[in-house]
Design a protein around this motif. Structure first.
Motif, PDB file in Angstrom:
ATOM      1  N   THR A  55       0.830  -1.206   0.000  1.00  0.00           N
ATOM      2  CA  THR A  55       0.000   0.000   0.000  1.00  0.00           C
ATOM      3  C   THR A  55       0.867   1.259   0.000  1.00  0.00           C
ATOM      4  O   THR A  55       0.461   2.291  -0.531  1.00  0.00           O
ATOM      5  CB  THR A  55      -0.923   0.013   1.230  1.00  0.00           C
ATOM      6  N   GLU A  58       1.563   2.519  -3.534  1.00  0.00           N
ATOM      7  CA  GLU A  58       0.489   3.332  -4.126  1.00  0.00           C
ATOM      8  C   GLU A  58       0.415   4.704  -3.472  1.00  0.00           C
ATOM      9  O   GLU A  58       0.157   5.710  -4.142  1.00  0.00           O
ATOM     10  CB  GLU A  58      -0.844   2.600  -3.991  1.00  0.00           C
ATOM     11  N   ARG A  59       0.638   4.759  -2.169  1.00  0.00           N
ATOM     12  CA  ARG A  59       0.629   6.062  -1.502  1.00  0.00           C
ATOM     13  C   ARG A  59       1.736   6.951  -2.053  1.00  0.00           C
ATOM     14  O   ARG A  59       1.526   8.150  -2.290  1.00  0.00           O
ATOM     15  CB  ARG A  59       0.797   5.884   0.008  1.00  0.00           C
ATOM     16  N   ARG A  81      -8.320  -1.059   6.382  1.00  0.00           N
ATOM     17  CA  ARG A  81      -8.562  -0.358   5.112  1.00  0.00           C
ATOM     18  C   ARG A  81      -7.515  -0.780   4.075  1.00  0.00           C
ATOM     19  O   ARG A  81      -7.812  -0.845   2.877  1.00  0.00           O
ATOM     20  CB  ARG A  81      -8.535   1.150   5.320  1.00  0.00           C
ATOM     21  N   ASP A  82      -6.293  -1.063   4.521  1.00  0.00           N
ATOM     22  CA  ASP A  82      -5.272  -1.597   3.609  1.00  0.00           C
ATOM     23  C   ASP A  82      -5.720  -2.908   2.992  1.00  0.00           C
ATOM     24  O   ASP A  82      -5.567  -3.133   1.777  1.00  0.00           O
ATOM     25  CB  ASP A  82      -3.952  -1.811   4.359  1.00  0.00           C
ATOM     26  N   TRP A  85      -8.376  -2.312   0.466  1.00  0.00           N
ATOM     27  CA  TRP A  85      -7.818  -1.752  -0.772  1.00  0.00           C
ATOM     28  C   TRP A  85      -7.126  -2.831  -1.595  1.00  0.00           C
ATOM     29  O   TRP A  85      -7.229  -2.832  -2.833  1.00  0.00           O
ATOM     30  CB  TRP A  85      -6.830  -0.646  -0.442  1.00  0.00           C
ATOM     31  N   HIS A  89      -8.430  -3.084  -5.259  1.00  0.00           N
ATOM     32  CA  HIS A  89      -7.475  -2.659  -6.282  1.00  0.00           C
ATOM     33  C   HIS A  89      -6.880  -3.845  -7.027  1.00  0.00           C
ATOM     34  O   HIS A  89      -6.628  -3.756  -8.238  1.00  0.00           O
ATOM     35  CB  HIS A  89      -6.363  -1.843  -5.625  1.00  0.00           C
ATOM     36  N   GLN A 163     -11.335   4.993  -9.267  1.00  0.00           N
ATOM     37  CA  GLN A 163     -10.138   4.398  -8.690  1.00  0.00           C
ATOM     38  C   GLN A 163      -9.401   5.394  -7.799  1.00  0.00           C
ATOM     39  O   GLN A 163      -8.931   5.055  -6.702  1.00  0.00           O
ATOM     40  CB  GLN A 163      -9.215   3.905  -9.802  1.00  0.00           C
ATOM     41  N   THR A 166     -11.473   5.775  -4.577  1.00  0.00           N
ATOM     42  CA  THR A 166     -11.365   4.594  -3.723  1.00  0.00           C
ATOM     43  C   THR A 166     -10.002   4.535  -3.041  1.00  0.00           C
ATOM     44  O   THR A 166      -9.897   4.246  -1.844  1.00  0.00           O
ATOM     45  CB  THR A 166     -11.579   3.321  -4.558  1.00  0.00           C
ATOM     46  N   THR A 167      -8.948   4.822  -3.817  1.00  0.00           N
ATOM     47  CA  THR A 167      -7.600   4.762  -3.251  1.00  0.00           C
ATOM     48  C   THR A 167      -7.417   5.792  -2.148  1.00  0.00           C
ATOM     49  O   THR A 167      -6.893   5.483  -1.074  1.00  0.00           O
ATOM     50  CB  THR A 167      -6.559   4.981  -4.357  1.00  0.00           C
ATOM     51  N   LEU A 170      -9.543   4.776   1.004  1.00  0.00           N
ATOM     52  CA  LEU A 170      -9.072   3.617   1.767  1.00  0.00           C
ATOM     53  C   LEU A 170      -7.650   3.791   2.290  1.00  0.00           C
ATOM     54  O   LEU A 170      -7.324   3.316   3.380  1.00  0.00           O
ATOM     55  CB  LEU A 170      -9.162   2.354   0.913  1.00  0.00           C
ATOM     56  N   LEU A 171      -6.799   4.435   1.524  1.00  0.00           N
ATOM     57  CA  LEU A 171      -5.395   4.535   1.922  1.00  0.00           C
ATOM     58  C   LEU A 171      -5.051   5.853   2.589  1.00  0.00           C
ATOM     59  O   LEU A 171      -4.018   5.950   3.258  1.00  0.00           O
ATOM     60  CB  LEU A 171      -4.480   4.343   0.694  1.00  0.00           C
TER      61      LEU A 171
END
Length: 390
Positions: A55, A58-59, A81-82, A85, A89, A163, A166-167, A170-171
């Motif tokens: 994760t 992506e962050r 939440r990770d 995701w 994802h 997307q 959502t990202t 969640l992240l």
């Protein structure tokens, strides 16, 4: 122009979905270890590291700050939440990215089908579209290409926005996470402010006790001796009075120095710009000062903090850097006052070597500001401070 904008919009969305493929496949593969990691979390908190690594990719790609709290990973909502995701994802990110990329060559293939279908003995079949006659070749491929284009125009940008949302949902940190982090930061800065305030009081007490008080005691002793010697030895009494006068002048000079350390009078008289120019002119190292003439005057605590940042930084330049040149920039940057002090010295300064850098960071943090200190070996030192002026 409208067609060009539509193509750019679809291309940007496709690029966003394609970029997510770099993390979608690792997310999908990491789902295999999620059950094991979750089971190990109660006894092995480091089991969350593989999940947080994926994760974190992506962050970093999207510039999202990590939302983790200083508690056990099993109790941290960000951990769950990770996991959510990774599931979302890993499945949708991989599917959406591949389809978005594949649509562009699919359009090209459809519109070129009439050019070669007749070379294939049994005709051409592509996604349930059979081309076996010329009427079919001159209609169906173009209808198919139009459907692909419609998907690219409407659905692909929608998928990219979904997307992104959502990202970040969640992240990214929630409002509660941000509030908790702000409380933690305020607690830390309050502690640092109290420590800095205590250190400042101890410095003032030391200056008064070891400097001014000792000088005044010496003056009192000389005046007493002069009083006793006045009748018997006027010359000695006169010499003692002269020494006492010199001592009082020295005490006054030291007292002015202590006052300047609390709040420099020059700030009230000439403002931050004049005070910084005065600091720069008193250095052995040439210092270039860049301050706009129309710089709005900040609140007094901010002005004093900026002055002390410059003063401490220039003191470091003179004492420790072996620099040939220094530069001071003070300017407004949005709602903040930005102060930058650079030198071309030897670098390598750290906050624990008595250089005063820790004091700068604490003074700035007490006002909810930020301090960035870069001092690579042989590359000079840069101190950049942002102080809120709202």
């Amino acid at each position: 122009m409208a067609l060009k904008a539509a193509i750019r919009r679809s291309a940007d969305a496709t690029g966003a979905l394609a970029g997510a493929l770099r993390t979608a496949l690792p997310a999908l593969l990491s789902l295999a270890v999620v059950p094991v990691s979750v089971l190990l979390l109660p006894v092995l908190p480091t089991a969350a590291e593989p999940l947080r690594y994926v994760t974190g990719l992506e962050r970093n790609r999207r510039g999202i700050p990590a939302p983790y709290r200083r508690i056990a990973p099993l109790r941290d909502p960000a951990t769950w939440r990770d996991v959510a995701w990774l599931v979302v994802h890993g499945v949708t990110g991989l599917t959406a990215g591949i389809l978005a990329v594949a649509l562009w060559p699919a359009i090209l293939s459809s519109v070129t089908t009439p050019l070669y279908w007749w070379l294939v003995p049994d005709g051409v079949t592509a996604l349930f579209v059979d081309v076996r006659t010329w009427p079919q070749a001159l209609t169906l491929p173009f209808v198919q290409a139009a459907c692909y284009a419609a998907i690219l125009y409407w659905l692909v940008p929608l998928a990219a926005r979904a997307q992104e949302w959502t990202t970040r949902t969640l992240l990214g940190p929630t409002d509660h996470d941000l509030l908790v982090r702000q409380v933690e930061r305020l607690t830390e800065t309050r502690t640092e402010a109290l420590e800095s305030h205590g250190a400042e009081l101890r410095r003032i007490e030391r200056d008064l006790h070891d400097g001014i008080q000792a000088q005044l005691v010496a003056v009192a002793v000389r005046l007493g001796l002069a009083e006793r010697a006045l009748a018997a030895d006027p010359d000695t009494a006169r010499s003692l009075l002269n020494d006492a006068q010199s001592g009082i002048e020295d005490s006054l000079g030291n007292l002015r120095g202590v006052i300047r350390g609390i709040y420099p009078p020059i700030l009230a008289d000439r403002g931050l710009g004049g005070a910084v120019h005065a600091l720069a002119s008193g250095q052995r190292v040439p210092v270039a000062v860049h301050i706009p003439e129309d710089l709005p005057r900040p609140p007094a605590p901010i002005e004093a903090a900026a002055y002390f940042v410059v003063a401490e930084s220039l003191t470091n330049v003179t004492k420790h850097s072996s620099a040939q040149h220094a530069e001071v920039t003070v300017e407004r940057e949005g709602p903040n006052l930005r102060v930058v002090v650079r030198d071309d010295g030897q670098g390598g300064a750290t906050e624990g070597d008595g250089s005063g850098l820790l004091g700068i960071r604490r003074r700035v943090a007490a006002l909810d500001g930020t301090a960035r200190i870069e001092s690579p070996a042989g590359g000079g030192t840069t101190i950049e401070v942002l102080l809120p002026c709202g």
